[in-house]
Design a protein around this motif. Structure first.
Motif, PDB file in Angstrom:
ATOM      1  N   GLU A   1      20.165 -21.624  -3.091  1.00  0.00           N
ATOM      2  CA  GLU A   1      20.479 -20.294  -2.585  1.00  0.00           C
ATOM      3  C   GLU A   1      20.962 -20.288  -1.146  1.00  0.00           C
ATOM      4  OE1 GLU A   1      16.892 -18.096  -3.173  1.00  0.00           O
ATOM      5  OE2 GLU A   1      17.476 -17.490  -5.171  1.00  0.00           O
ATOM      6  N   ASN A   2      20.782 -21.379  -0.433  1.00  0.00           N
ATOM      7  CA  ASN A   2      21.130 -21.457   0.994  1.00  0.00           C
ATOM      8  C   ASN A   2      20.464 -20.333   1.775  1.00  0.00           C
ATOM      9  OD1 ASN A   2      22.747 -23.732   0.651  1.00  0.00           O
ATOM     10  ND2 ASN A   2      24.528 -22.502   0.157  1.00  0.00           N
ATOM     11  N   GLY A   3      19.221 -20.070   1.465  1.00  0.00           N
ATOM     12  CA  GLY A   3      18.476 -19.018   2.149  1.00  0.00           C
ATOM     13  C   GLY A   3      18.025 -19.447   3.531  1.00  0.00           C
ATOM     14  N   ALA A   4      17.639 -18.469   4.322  1.00  0.00           N
ATOM     15  CA  ALA A   4      17.157 -18.755   5.672  1.00  0.00           C
ATOM     16  C   ALA A   4      15.767 -19.376   5.610  1.00  0.00           C
ATOM     17  CB  ALA A   4      17.117 -17.464   6.472  1.00  0.00           C
ATOM     18  N   ASP A   5      15.462 -20.165   6.633  1.00  0.00           N
ATOM     19  CA  ASP A   5      14.127 -20.761   6.682  1.00  0.00           C
ATOM     20  C   ASP A   5      13.110 -19.701   7.101  1.00  0.00           C
ATOM     21  OD1 ASP A   5      14.878 -20.493   9.312  1.00  0.00           O
ATOM     22  OD2 ASP A   5      14.317 -22.517   9.903  1.00  0.00           O
ATOM     23  N   ASP A   6      11.842 -20.030   6.984  1.00  0.00           N
ATOM     24  CA  ASP A   6      10.766 -19.072   7.259  1.00  0.00           C
ATOM     25  C   ASP A   6      10.786 -18.562   8.695  1.00  0.00           C
ATOM     26  OD1 ASP A   6       9.901 -19.237   4.660  1.00  0.00           O
ATOM     27  OD2 ASP A   6       8.366 -20.747   5.089  1.00  0.00           O
ATOM     28  N   ALA A   7      11.137 -19.415   9.646  1.00  0.00           N
ATOM     29  CA  ALA A   7      11.169 -19.001  11.054  1.00  0.00           C
ATOM     30  C   ALA A   7      12.222 -17.916  11.266  1.00  0.00           C
ATOM     31  CB  ALA A   7      11.451 -20.208  11.950  1.00  0.00           C
ATOM     32  N   GLU A   8      13.390 -18.071  10.666  1.00  0.00           N
ATOM     33  CA  GLU A   8      14.451 -17.073  10.807  1.00  0.00           C
ATOM     34  C   GLU A   8      14.070 -15.762  10.132  1.00  0.00           C
ATOM     35  OE1 GLU A   8      18.213 -15.414  11.818  1.00  0.00           O
ATOM     36  OE2 GLU A   8      16.953 -16.990  12.636  1.00  0.00           O
ATOM     37  N   VAL A   9      13.440 -15.841   8.977  1.00  0.00           N
ATOM     38  CA  VAL A   9      12.993 -14.636   8.277  1.00  0.00           C
ATOM     39  C   VAL A   9      11.995 -13.877   9.132  1.00  0.00           C
ATOM     40  CG1 VAL A   9      11.715 -13.781   6.276  1.00  0.00           C
ATOM     41  CG2 VAL A   9      13.454 -15.549   5.978  1.00  0.00           C
ATOM     42  N   ASN A  10      11.044 -14.579   9.735  1.00  0.00           N
ATOM     43  CA  ASN A  10      10.047 -13.934  10.598  1.00  0.00           C
ATOM     44  C   ASN A  10      10.679 -13.350  11.855  1.00  0.00           C
ATOM     45  OD1 ASN A  10       7.853 -14.326   8.928  1.00  0.00           O
ATOM     46  ND2 ASN A  10       7.488 -16.380   9.731  1.00  0.00           N
ATOM     47  N   ARG A  11      11.685 -14.043  12.422  1.00  0.00           N
ATOM     48  CA  ARG A  11      12.364 -13.541  13.614  1.00  0.00           C
ATOM     49  C   ARG A  11      13.058 -12.218  13.310  1.00  0.00           C
ATOM     50  NH1 ARG A  11      17.105 -12.982  15.861  1.00  0.00           N
ATOM     51  NH2 ARG A  11      18.254 -13.872  14.110  1.00  0.00           N
ATOM     52  N   VAL A  12      13.775 -12.156  12.194  1.00  0.00           N
ATOM     53  CA  VAL A  12      14.475 -10.929  11.822  1.00  0.00           C
ATOM     54  C   VAL A  12      13.486  -9.823  11.476  1.00  0.00           C
ATOM     55  CG1 VAL A  12      16.057  -9.906  10.137  1.00  0.00           C
ATOM     56  CG2 VAL A  12      16.538 -12.162  11.093  1.00  0.00           C
ATOM     57  N   LEU A  13      12.411 -10.179  10.810  1.00  0.00           N
ATOM     58  CA  LEU A  13      11.387  -9.195  10.482  1.00  0.00           C
ATOM     59  C   LEU A  13      10.824  -8.550  11.738  1.00  0.00           C
ATOM     60  CD1 LEU A  13       9.535  -7.792   8.422  1.00  0.00           C
ATOM     61  CD2 LEU A  13       7.980  -9.737   8.667  1.00  0.00           C
ATOM     62  N   GLU A  14      10.517  -9.356  12.724  1.00  0.00           N
ATOM     63  CA  GLU A  14       9.997  -8.819  13.983  1.00  0.00           C
ATOM     64  C   GLU A  14      11.042  -7.959  14.681  1.00  0.00           C
ATOM     65  OE1 GLU A  14       6.899  -8.839  15.121  1.00  0.00           O
ATOM     66  OE2 GLU A  14       6.400  -9.813  13.225  1.00  0.00           O
ATOM     67  N   TRP A  15      12.318  -8.354  14.631  1.00  0.00           N
ATOM     68  CA  TRP A  15      13.372  -7.586  15.271  1.00  0.00           C
ATOM     69  C   TRP A  15      13.531  -6.210  14.616  1.00  0.00           C
ATOM     70  CZ3 TRP A  15      18.378  -6.158  13.456  1.00  0.00           C
ATOM     71  CH2 TRP A  15      19.174  -5.565  14.427  1.00  0.00           C
ATOM     72  N   THR A  16      13.329  -6.126  13.296  1.00  0.00           N
ATOM     73  CA  THR A  16      13.469  -4.838  12.616  1.00  0.00           C
ATOM     74  C   THR A  16      12.371  -3.857  13.014  1.00  0.00           C
ATOM     75  OG1 THR A  16      12.226  -5.594  10.660  1.00  0.00           O
ATOM     76  CG2 THR A  16      14.637  -5.844  10.622  1.00  0.00           C
ATOM     77  N   ARG A  17      11.378  -4.325  13.698  1.00  0.00           N
ATOM     78  CA  ARG A  17      10.282  -3.457  14.146  1.00  0.00           C
ATOM     79  C   ARG A  17      10.440  -3.014  15.598  1.00  0.00           C
ATOM     80  NH1 ARG A  17       5.563  -7.134  11.343  1.00  0.00           N
ATOM     81  NH2 ARG A  17       6.058  -6.525   9.210  1.00  0.00           N
ATOM     82  N   THR A  18      11.568  -3.347  16.213  1.00  0.00           N
ATOM     83  CA  THR A  18      11.786  -3.006  17.620  1.00  0.00           C
ATOM     84  C   THR A  18      12.537  -1.677  17.749  1.00  0.00           C
ATOM     85  OG1 THR A  18      13.908  -4.161  17.733  1.00  0.00           O
ATOM     86  CG2 THR A  18      11.926  -5.460  18.237  1.00  0.00           C
ATOM     87  N   TRP A  19      12.501  -1.129  18.991  1.00  0.00           N
ATOM     88  CA  TRP A  19      13.236   0.114  19.274  1.00  0.00           C
ATOM     89  C   TRP A  19      14.733  -0.119  19.195  1.00  0.00           C
ATOM     90  CZ3 TRP A  19      11.446   4.690  18.706  1.00  0.00           C
ATOM     91  CH2 TRP A  19      10.074   4.921  18.874  1.00  0.00           C
ATOM     92  N   GLU A  20      15.190  -1.298  19.602  1.00  0.00           N
ATOM     93  CA  GLU A  20      16.631  -1.609  19.530  1.00  0.00           C
ATOM     94  C   GLU A  20      17.143  -1.452  18.100  1.00  0.00           C
ATOM     95  OE1 GLU A  20      19.660  -5.406  20.130  1.00  0.00           O
ATOM     96  OE2 GLU A  20      17.508  -5.686  20.429  1.00  0.00           O
ATOM     97  N   TYR A  21      16.392  -1.972  17.154  1.00  0.00           N
ATOM     98  CA  TYR A  21      16.789  -1.850  15.746  1.00  0.00           C
ATOM     99  C   TYR A  21      16.777  -0.387  15.304  1.00  0.00           C
ATOM    100  CZ  TYR A  21      16.627  -2.337  10.672  1.00  0.00           C
ATOM    101  OH  TYR A  21      16.905  -2.227   9.336  1.00  0.00           O
ATOM    102  N   ARG A  22      15.752   0.350  15.704  1.00  0.00           N
ATOM    103  CA  ARG A  22      15.659   1.763  15.321  1.00  0.00           C
ATOM    104  C   ARG A  22      16.829   2.564  15.859  1.00  0.00           C
ATOM    105  NH1 ARG A  22       9.286   3.378  15.925  1.00  0.00           N
ATOM    106  NH2 ARG A  22       8.505   1.751  14.553  1.00  0.00           N
ATOM    107  N   GLU A  23      17.238   2.272  17.086  1.00  0.00           N
ATOM    108  CA  GLU A  23      18.359   2.998  17.678  1.00  0.00           C
ATOM    109  C   GLU A  23      19.669   2.693  16.961  1.00  0.00           C
ATOM    110  OE1 GLU A  23      18.243   1.937  21.789  1.00  0.00           O
ATOM    111  OE2 GLU A  23      16.524   3.233  22.207  1.00  0.00           O
ATOM    112  N   LYS A  24      19.848   1.459  16.523  1.00  0.00           N
ATOM    113  CA  LYS A  24      21.079   1.084  15.823  1.00  0.00           C
ATOM    114  C   LYS A  24      21.140   1.650  14.415  1.00  0.00           C
ATOM    115  CE  LYS A  24      22.182  -3.097  18.304  1.00  0.00           C
ATOM    116  NZ  LYS A  24      22.591  -4.492  18.203  1.00  0.00           N
TER     117      LYS A  24
END
Length: 62
Positions: free
Chosen positions: A38-61
């Protein structure tokens, strides 16, 4: 007793619920090796994006 229609066998059918079925060793091994294709992202990248989706920057976008 239930018989299978294709063989008229007197062996009862055992249908597993999906919650039990996917815990079987065959399925867990299949899911582990599936990532290779599947060429999926590794666990570290998944966790990084998950944390980013919980930020105000993500909410504003969004």
């Amino acid at each position: 007793m239930t018989t299978t229609p294709e063989t008229n066998s007197h062996i009862p059918l055992k249908v597993l619920d999906h919650t039990e079925l996917f815990k079987d060793e065959v399925y867990t091994k299949q899911f582990e090796t599936k990532r290779e294709f599947e060429n999926g992202a590794d666990d570290a990248e998944v966790n990084r994006v998950l944390e980013w989706t919980r930020t105000w920057e993500y909410r504003e976008k969004n």
